[in-house]
Write a protein that holds these residues in place. Sequence first.
Motif, mmCIF file in Angstrom:
data_model
loop_
_atom_site.group_PDB
_atom_site.id
_atom_site.type_symbol
_atom_site.label_atom_id
_atom_site.label_comp_id
_atom_site.label_asym_id
_atom_site.label_seq_id
_atom_site.Cartn_x
_atom_site.Cartn_y
_atom_site.Cartn_z
ATOM 1 N N THR A 21 -21.952 12.922 44.206
ATOM 2 C CA THR A 21 -21.132 13.875 44.964
ATOM 3 C C THR A 21 -20.068 14.445 44.047
ATOM 4 N N GLY A 22 -19.730 15.700 44.261
ATOM 5 C CA GLY A 22 -18.741 16.376 43.432
ATOM 6 C C GLY A 22 -18.717 17.854 43.769
ATOM 7 N N MET A 23 -18.072 18.632 42.911
ATOM 8 C CA MET A 23 -17.964 20.071 43.158
ATOM 9 C C MET A 23 -18.858 20.829 42.188
ATOM 10 N N TRP A 24 -19.741 21.660 42.745
ATOM 11 C CA TRP A 24 -20.562 22.548 41.927
ATOM 12 C C TRP A 24 -20.902 23.790 42.732
ATOM 13 N N GLY A 25 -21.716 24.671 42.179
ATOM 14 C CA GLY A 25 -21.999 25.946 42.823
ATOM 15 C C GLY A 25 -22.871 25.813 44.061
ATOM 16 N N TRP A 26 -22.762 26.803 44.929
ATOM 17 C CA TRP A 26 -23.627 26.854 46.105
ATOM 18 C C TRP A 26 -25.016 27.300 45.639
ATOM 19 N N ARG A 27 -25.745 26.361 45.044
ATOM 20 C CA ARG A 27 -27.077 26.591 44.530
ATOM 21 C C ARG A 27 -27.969 25.423 44.920
ATOM 22 N N ARG A 28 -29.262 25.690 45.035
ATOM 23 C CA ARG A 28 -30.190 24.584 45.304
ATOM 24 C C ARG A 28 -30.255 23.639 44.107
ATOM 25 N N PHE A 29 -30.219 24.202 42.905
ATOM 26 C CA PHE A 29 -30.180 23.416 41.675
ATOM 27 C C PHE A 29 -29.058 23.972 40.807
ATOM 28 N N ASP A 30 -28.206 23.097 40.285
ATOM 29 C CA ASP A 30 -27.106 23.567 39.453
ATOM 30 C C ASP A 30 -26.893 22.603 38.292
ATOM 31 N N PHE A 65 -25.009 10.923 54.710
ATOM 32 C CA PHE A 65 -24.376 11.902 53.832
ATOM 33 C C PHE A 65 -23.361 12.755 54.605
ATOM 34 N N GLU A 66 -23.652 13.025 55.879
ATOM 35 C CA GLU A 66 -22.720 13.807 56.693
ATOM 36 C C GLU A 66 -21.369 13.100 56.814
ATOM 37 N N GLN A 67 -21.410 11.810 57.101
ATOM 38 C CA GLN A 67 -20.164 11.056 57.219
ATOM 39 C C GLN A 67 -19.445 10.952 55.881
ATOM 40 N N GLN A 68 -20.201 10.866 54.803
ATOM 41 C CA GLN A 68 -19.572 10.776 53.491
ATOM 42 C C GLN A 68 -18.788 12.037 53.163
ATOM 43 N N LEU A 69 -19.364 13.219 53.459
ATOM 44 C CA LEU A 69 -18.632 14.457 53.177
ATOM 45 C C LEU A 69 -17.509 14.688 54.183
ATOM 46 N N ALA A 70 -17.625 14.093 55.351
ATOM 47 C CA ALA A 70 -16.573 14.242 56.353
ATOM 48 C C ALA A 70 -15.391 13.320 56.092
ATOM 49 N N ILE A 71 -15.629 12.185 55.420
ATOM 50 C CA ILE A 71 -14.557 11.203 55.199
ATOM 51 C C ILE A 71 -14.288 10.970 53.726
ATOM 52 N N PHE A 72 -15.338 10.646 52.956
ATOM 53 C CA PHE A 72 -15.146 10.257 51.555
ATOM 54 C C PHE A 72 -15.333 11.454 50.627
ATOM 55 N N SER A 73 -14.454 12.417 50.761
ATOM 56 C CA SER A 73 -14.507 13.641 49.967
ATOM 57 C C SER A 73 -13.096 14.195 49.876
ATOM 58 N N HIS A 74 -12.990 15.459 49.472
ATOM 59 C CA HIS A 74 -11.687 16.125 49.432
ATOM 60 C C HIS A 74 -11.037 16.145 50.812
ATOM 61 N N VAL A 75 -11.862 16.130 51.866
ATOM 62 C CA VAL A 75 -11.333 16.165 53.236
ATOM 63 C C VAL A 75 -10.548 14.894 53.529
ATOM 64 N N GLY A 76 -11.196 13.752 53.304
ATOM 65 C CA GLY A 76 -10.524 12.482 53.533
ATOM 66 C C GLY A 76 -9.350 12.275 52.598
ATOM 67 N N ARG A 77 -9.511 12.701 51.338
ATOM 68 C CA ARG A 77 -8.412 12.549 50.388
ATOM 69 C C ARG A 77 -7.205 13.387 50.797
ATOM 70 N N ALA A 78 -7.461 14.596 51.314
ATOM 71 C CA ALA A 78 -6.348 15.428 51.770
ATOM 72 C C ALA A 78 -5.611 14.755 52.913
ATOM 73 N N ALA A 79 -6.374 14.189 53.846
ATOM 74 C CA ALA A 79 -5.760 13.540 55.004
ATOM 75 C C ALA A 79 -5.006 12.281 54.595
ATOM 76 N N ALA A 80 -5.662 11.410 53.831
ATOM 77 C CA ALA A 80 -5.065 10.122 53.474
ATOM 78 C C ALA A 80 -3.957 10.285 52.452
ATOM 79 N N GLY A 81 -4.214 11.075 51.410
ATOM 80 C CA GLY A 81 -3.189 11.278 50.397
ATOM 81 C C GLY A 81 -2.009 12.066 50.920
ATOM 82 N N GLY A 82 -2.297 13.072 51.751
ATOM 83 C CA GLY A 82 -1.209 13.854 52.325
ATOM 84 C C GLY A 82 -0.309 13.019 53.205
ATOM 85 N N MET A 83 -0.918 12.188 54.038
ATOM 86 C CA MET A 83 -0.134 11.344 54.952
ATOM 87 C C MET A 83 0.664 10.279 54.207
#
Length: 327
Positions: free
Chosen positions: A86-95, A113-131
């Motif tokens: 998991t990480g940040m890359w282009g909106w491509r099928r292969f990159d 994988f859905e739960q991982q991107l919903a919690i263990f990603s920039h989303v969760g880090r923003a929530a946890a780190g921000g708080m």
Amino acid sequence: MDRASTGTYDPSCFRLIEGPIPAAPDGKIVVQTLLMSLDPTNLNWLKLDPQLQAIPFGVGDPMIGVSIGVVTESCAPTHAVGDVVTGMWGWRRFDVVDPLFVRPAKPATEMSFEQQLAIFSHVGRAAAGGMTLIGEVKPTDAVLVAGAAGATGSLAAQIAKAQGCRVVGIAGGPDKCKFLLEELKLDGAIDYKEENLHEAVHRHFPQGVDLFFDNVGGEGVDAVLANMAIGCRIIVCGAMSQYNISETSNLYGVRNLPLLIFRRARLQGFVADFGPRNQVVDKLLDDLTERGQLVARTHVVDGFENIPDALALLLNGKNHGKLLAQV
């Protein structure tokens, strides 16, 4: 991207093109995208304003975002074909991806994988780190969260509850407010579509707001500024209400900023990358998830061709949880 999208979002700024699968140069990997996160920040980046971009890109470049994928070719000693990352890359099928910017994903048998991107990603880090790191939440705090039914806000609200705080969320409509009260177990909910924000914030916080986690911007900021406790912390994670405004002159002008002085309060923005402290944030997310204290809803769309229209759901509030695209 076919062109910039300034002001009101226009899905036609995207163009879907076909191309060959790239080869991995020395030290790099090729990743096949399985699941992508669709976020409000993508709408900001579409304006092609360098001040709003984490990574500079322009017309003709692919949009970027946080994804989960499988390594299909590796010229890097750190990764093998078949690794799921998991990480940040282009909106491509292969990159082509630099291994420095990915980390292992959890096995799908352990967590979807859905739960991982919903919690263990920039989303969760923003929530946890921000708080915790930026907001320095304490058990005695009276906490208000804007966009509390959204992907980041819902996690932020639950994290504050797990710390022992009294937490009230702001959301739009009775269904979302019901979700805050019945599923997230918050102490109160404010429907910004039906209530006067200034009056509602004062009613829920007669002694003032200690910590405000903001994802929305606009009038809600003024309502909190007028109802701050001494030493209030206002943490700005996003400004969703301002992302679809066509003219800069029409952006909401905050009126009550001078009150920060007299309440000895702090207003601070941040991005969801805390450097070496990311490990602390991830550990908190792990612990809360294992204890069953985090609930994350997801809304998955299928196919690249549906992504441009799906982004509009972030603006009209019709997505039901963290917005994702399965490709």
